[in-house]
Design an enzyme around this catalytic site. Structure first.
Site, mmCIF file in Angstrom:
data_model
loop_
_atom_site.group_PDB
_atom_site.id
_atom_site.type_symbol
_atom_site.label_atom_id
_atom_site.label_comp_id
_atom_site.label_asym_id
_atom_site.label_seq_id
_atom_site.Cartn_x
_atom_site.Cartn_y
_atom_site.Cartn_z
ATOM 1 N N THR A 64 0.836 -1.203 0.000
ATOM 2 C CA THR A 64 0.000 0.000 0.000
ATOM 3 C C THR A 64 0.869 1.250 0.000
ATOM 4 O O THR A 64 2.027 1.215 0.409
ATOM 5 C CB THR A 64 -0.907 0.043 1.249
ATOM 6 O OG1 THR A 64 -0.088 0.045 2.434
ATOM 7 C CG2 THR A 64 -1.848 -1.156 1.291
ATOM 8 N N ASP A 75 12.233 4.716 8.559
ATOM 9 C CA ASP A 75 13.661 4.662 8.207
ATOM 10 C C ASP A 75 14.352 5.989 8.479
ATOM 11 O O ASP A 75 15.418 6.044 9.097
ATOM 12 C CB ASP A 75 13.830 4.303 6.727
ATOM 13 C CG ASP A 75 13.472 2.864 6.429
ATOM 14 O OD1 ASP A 75 13.413 2.056 7.373
ATOM 15 O OD2 ASP A 75 13.245 2.546 5.243
#
Length: 224
Positions: A64, A75
């Site tokens: 998605t 991250d």
């Protein structure tokens, strides 16, 4: 709007893994300046789960846009948190850690935003040869791992030299070996910004041309 259970992206398996990554990163942040064992394990586990959520997305057909954005933000925030700590531990090299944060956040944000603007199905889909090469699974995984390993080794070296190999610190050896790849990854991040800038400028040019065409009088009609 009611969301059917099979369409509720917030509880998709890869996104649940993403939430776990966030919790682990927060725990790592909390202990980062005081307990390198807890912090190190939580940070490394959070980073390793980055590969697991991608595999889960493919296995369950649950890729998605929300998951991709969540993954990117986790991250960037995780690495930024570690770099802030390194700047505190190694003030002599603070500028380089600050520069690393700026490059990482700005370049990836611009690349992701441009991917959305131009309507790509994924930020990993790109016509640029270097980007296509970089986003091959094995290369991307390797570059991300050695980049994180470099910063983690610098973090651990503040507390301990770790195991010794022929009288030399294992963490120091790994830091020297992975350092060049961390620099290379930073340069590739700059390439992300360059490619995104070119693509975004092309969108601007196209939109300006479309606006001019709409504002020009239709040929053959009398302008009053």
């Amino acid at each position: 709007m009611t969301i059917a259970e099979h369409d509720n992206v917030f509880i998709f398996v890869p996104n649940l893994i993403g939430y776990a990554r966030i919790v682990l990163a927060l725990i790592a942040f909390w202990f980062m300046s005081t307990n390198y064992v807890i912090s190190g394990w939580c940070y490394v586990t959070s980073a390793l789960l980055d590969a697991v959520d991608g595999q889960a997305a493919r296995a369950f057909n649950q890729s998605t846009r929300f998951g991709a954005m969540l993954d990117q933000l986790t991250d960037r925030c995780g690495t930024t948190g570690l770099l802030v700590t390194l700047a505190y531990f190694y003030p002599r090299y603070m500028f380089w850690f600050q520069l690393s944060i700026a490059i990482d956040v700005a370049c990836h944000w611009l690349f992701m935003q441009t991917s959305v603007v131009v309507g790509r199905s994924s930020h990993k889909v790109n016509d640029n040869f270097i980007m296509r090469l970089y986003y091959q699974k094995d290369i991307l995984t390797f570059m991300c791992c050695v980049n994180e390993l470099f910063y983690v080794c610098l973090y651990l070296l503040h507390f301990t030299y770790g195991p010794l190999i022929f009288g030399a610190s294992l963490f120091k050896i790994l830091a020297f070996l992975t350092g060049p790849f961390a620099v290379l990854k930073a340069l590739i991040s700059v390439m992300h910004a360059y490619v995104a800038g070119i693509d975004l400028a092309a969108v601007d040019v196209r939109e300006r041309q479309e606006r001019r065409q709409k504002s020009e009088p239709v040929s053959g009609k009398k302008v009053e």
